[in-house]
Design a protein around this motif. Structure first.
Motif, PDB file in Angstrom:
ATOM      1  N   THR A  22       0.797  -1.179   0.074  1.00  0.00           N
ATOM      2  CA  THR A  22      -0.196  -0.058   0.007  1.00  0.00           C
ATOM      3  C   THR A  22       1.012   1.330  -0.107  1.00  0.00           C
ATOM      4  N   LEU A  23       1.962   1.206   0.927  1.00  0.00           N
ATOM      5  CA  LEU A  23       2.733   2.497   0.922  1.00  0.00           C
ATOM      6  C   LEU A  23       3.355   2.681  -0.587  1.00  0.00           C
ATOM      7  N   LEU A  24       3.873   1.407  -1.000  1.00  0.00           N
ATOM      8  CA  LEU A  24       4.570   1.764  -2.285  1.00  0.00           C
ATOM      9  C   LEU A  24       3.738   2.151  -3.481  1.00  0.00           C
ATOM     10  N   ASN A  25       2.482   1.392  -3.388  1.00  0.00           N
ATOM     11  CA  ASN A  25       1.513   1.966  -4.365  1.00  0.00           C
ATOM     12  C   ASN A  25       1.047   3.796  -4.354  1.00  0.00           C
ATOM     13  N   VAL A  26       0.994   4.075  -3.177  1.00  0.00           N
ATOM     14  CA  VAL A  26       0.490   5.411  -3.097  1.00  0.00           C
ATOM     15  C   VAL A  26       1.935   6.270  -3.289  1.00  0.00           C
ATOM     16  N   LEU A  27       2.916   5.973  -2.686  1.00  0.00           N
ATOM     17  CA  LEU A  27       4.412   6.801  -2.992  1.00  0.00           C
ATOM     18  C   LEU A  27       4.925   6.698  -4.476  1.00  0.00           C
ATOM     19  N   SER A  28       4.375   5.928  -5.440  1.00  0.00           N
ATOM     20  CA  SER A  28       4.583   5.478  -6.592  1.00  0.00           C
ATOM     21  C   SER A  28       3.687   6.576  -7.515  1.00  0.00           C
ATOM     22  N   GLN A  29       2.852   7.184  -6.819  1.00  0.00           N
ATOM     23  CA  GLN A  29       1.975   7.991  -7.889  1.00  0.00           C
ATOM     24  C   GLN A  29       2.579   9.028  -8.735  1.00  0.00           C
ATOM     25  N   SER A  30       2.361   9.357  -9.558  1.00  0.00           N
ATOM     26  CA  SER A  30       3.098  10.363 -10.473  1.00  0.00           C
ATOM     27  C   SER A  30       2.336  11.809 -10.344  1.00  0.00           C
ATOM     28  N   TYR A  31       1.402  11.798  -9.701  1.00  0.00           N
ATOM     29  CA  TYR A  31       0.602  13.004  -9.268  1.00  0.00           C
ATOM     30  C   TYR A  31       1.649  13.742  -8.346  1.00  0.00           C
ATOM     31  N   ALA A  99      -4.140   6.246  -9.581  1.00  0.00           N
ATOM     32  CA  ALA A  99      -5.520   6.686  -9.439  1.00  0.00           C
ATOM     33  C   ALA A  99      -5.740   8.169  -9.126  1.00  0.00           C
ATOM     34  N   VAL A 100      -4.616   8.599  -8.508  1.00  0.00           N
ATOM     35  CA  VAL A 100      -4.755  10.191  -8.216  1.00  0.00           C
ATOM     36  C   VAL A 100      -4.869  10.970  -9.370  1.00  0.00           C
ATOM     37  N   SER A 101      -4.033  10.741 -10.297  1.00  0.00           N
ATOM     38  CA  SER A 101      -3.877  11.365 -11.593  1.00  0.00           C
ATOM     39  C   SER A 101      -5.048  11.004 -12.504  1.00  0.00           C
ATOM     40  N   PHE A 102      -5.668  10.157 -12.282  1.00  0.00           N
ATOM     41  CA  PHE A 102      -6.908   9.754 -13.026  1.00  0.00           C
ATOM     42  C   PHE A 102      -8.046  10.493 -12.516  1.00  0.00           C
ATOM     43  N   ILE A 103      -8.313  10.477 -11.102  1.00  0.00           N
ATOM     44  CA  ILE A 103      -9.067  11.135 -10.356  1.00  0.00           C
ATOM     45  C   ILE A 103      -9.223  12.574 -10.594  1.00  0.00           C
TER      46      ILE A 103
END
Length: 140
Positions: A22-31, A99-103
């Motif tokens: 979970t940490l890696l998924n959130v920290l790897s966001q390009s946003y 997901a953040v970029s998509f949102i």
């Protein structure tokens, strides 16, 4: 154009098998504008050791006993400073990638649609108001 900040809050308790992904998924966001907050309920299974490995990417984290998930969520909300808040549990690893970029793109699209709709509506209203002919039944 200013991009909003997303406060992402992860609530954990004894989630050693799940929290790292979970940490890696959130920290790897390009946003770029993400404020990542982790609230741990006083884990004793090694979860805190994993959180410490990634603390440089966290805006805030704490590990202390709480009164349950809603108390932990409220602690996270008190620390959040973003324009939007998103809770991602330690077990929520599916669909987090980008997901953040998509949102943000979806929100931006909706704002654009609303802006254009408002402009078209105002144009139509001003065009029709200049051509209004009132019907007076007495004169008919």
């Amino acid at each position: 154009m200013l991009q909003p900040t997303f406060s992402i809050i992860t609530i954990t308790y004894n989630a050693v098998r799940l929290v790292e992904q979970t940490l890696l998924n959130v920290l790897s966001q390009s946003y770029p504008n993400i404020e990542y907050i982790v609230i741990d309920g006083g884990s004793t299974d090694g979860t805190v050791d994993i959180i410490k490995r990634y603390e440089s990417g966290l805006a805030y984290w704490v590990s202390e006993p709480d009164k349950g998930i809603y108390d932990a969520m409220n602690k996270g909300l008190q620390k959040a400073t973003g324009d939007y808040v998103w809770f991602i549990n330690a077990a929520s690893n599916n669909g987090v990638d980008e997901a953040v970029s998509f949102i943000f793109c979806k929100c931006l699209f909706m704002v654009l649609v609303l802006f254009l709709f408002t402009k078209v509506f105002k144009l139509a209203a001003s065009a029709s108001s200049s051509n209004i002919v009132k019907h007076n039944p007495v004169l008919s």
